[in-house]
Design an enzyme around this catalytic site. Sequence first.
Site, PDB file in Angstrom:
ATOM      1  N   THR A   1      32.390  43.986  48.695  1.00 44.02           N
ATOM      2  CA  THR A   1      33.829  44.235  48.653  1.00 44.02           C
ATOM      3  C   THR A   1      34.139  45.676  49.052  1.00 44.02           C
ATOM      4  O   THR A   1      35.023  45.928  49.880  1.00 44.02           O
ATOM      5  CB  THR A   1      34.377  43.925  47.251  1.00 44.02           C
ATOM      6  OG1 THR A   1      34.055  42.560  46.942  1.00 44.02           O
ATOM      7  CG2 THR A   1      35.879  44.115  47.182  1.00 44.02           C
TER       8      THR A   1
ATOM      9  N   VAL B   1      25.797  42.845  44.300  1.00 43.22           N
ATOM     10  CA  VAL B   1      25.942  42.546  45.732  1.00 43.22           C
ATOM     11  C   VAL B   1      27.405  42.291  46.074  1.00 43.22           C
ATOM     12  O   VAL B   1      27.911  42.780  47.085  1.00 43.22           O
ATOM     13  CB  VAL B   1      25.046  41.358  46.149  1.00 43.22           C
ATOM     14  CG1 VAL B   1      25.283  40.984  47.612  1.00 43.22           C
ATOM     15  CG2 VAL B   1      23.575  41.699  45.936  1.00 43.22           C
ATOM     16  N   CYS B   2      28.103  41.570  45.208  1.00 41.70           N
ATOM     17  CA  CYS B   2      29.520  41.257  45.463  1.00 41.70           C
ATOM     18  C   CYS B   2      30.373  42.522  45.434  1.00 41.70           C
ATOM     19  O   CYS B   2      31.276  42.702  46.258  1.00 41.70           O
ATOM     20  CB  CYS B   2      30.037  40.254  44.448  1.00 41.70           C
ATOM     21  SG  CYS B   2      29.225  38.643  44.541  1.00 41.70           S
ATOM     22  N   SER B   3      30.081  43.399  44.500  1.00 39.62           N
ATOM     23  CA  SER B   3      30.794  44.665  44.399  1.00 39.62           C
ATOM     24  C   SER B   3      30.562  45.499  45.659  1.00 39.62           C
ATOM     25  O   SER B   3      31.514  46.026  46.254  1.00 39.62           O
ATOM     26  CB  SER B   3      30.314  45.409  43.150  1.00 39.62           C
ATOM     27  OG  SER B   3      30.960  46.643  43.026  1.00 39.62           O
TER      28      SER B   3
ATOM     29  N   SER C   1      31.055  36.380  42.621  1.00 40.57           N
ATOM     30  CA  SER C   1      31.706  37.025  41.478  1.00 40.57           C
ATOM     31  C   SER C   1      31.773  38.536  41.673  1.00 40.57           C
ATOM     32  O   SER C   1      30.758  39.184  41.899  1.00 40.57           O
ATOM     33  CB  SER C   1      30.968  36.724  40.176  1.00 40.57           C
ATOM     34  OG  SER C   1      31.603  37.400  39.103  1.00 40.57           O
TER      35      SER C   1
END
Length: 165
Positions: free
Chosen positions: A64, A59-61, A54
């Site tokens: 990306t 971590v995803c941010s 998500s």
Amino acid sequence: MANVTFKGNPMTLRGEELKVGDQAPDFTALNTSLEQVSLSDFEGKRKLISVIPSIDTGVCSTQTKTFNERAADVENVEVLTISNDLPFAQKRWTADEGLENAVTLSDHRDLSFGENYGVVMEELRLLARSVFILDEDNKVVYVEYVPEGTDHPDYDKAIEALESM
């Protein structure tokens, strides 16, 4: 199949695990304009496919942003970030982060990417954190299924694989 956990809990991955040397399967997903795109839309380019659970998590941010920044100077590369987030959330995130040119794709509709790349976590209906690097002919040259979904991928290894093509 890859052994993956999320917050320490074992996850069941749906689909076939890809390996280096495999021909990458096609998929369809939605971009932030709600248009359907597929792997063939990026024909002739090397692809770094960054898969995240998500976009709205730390971590995803970071994943990306990191892949978009580190691959920016590599010639003929398209960085694709794929998650099950709605296209609206992806569009908001890219605007908020100043990454309007980042390509984010949503697999929420039919899980085409997730099932074809073996990354659908059945228990959560989210995509497992992973990285796929494809050459211009869509041959898989690098794969990482991150063992714990809340950990970062190996950015250095992925970028090395991308730069060595």
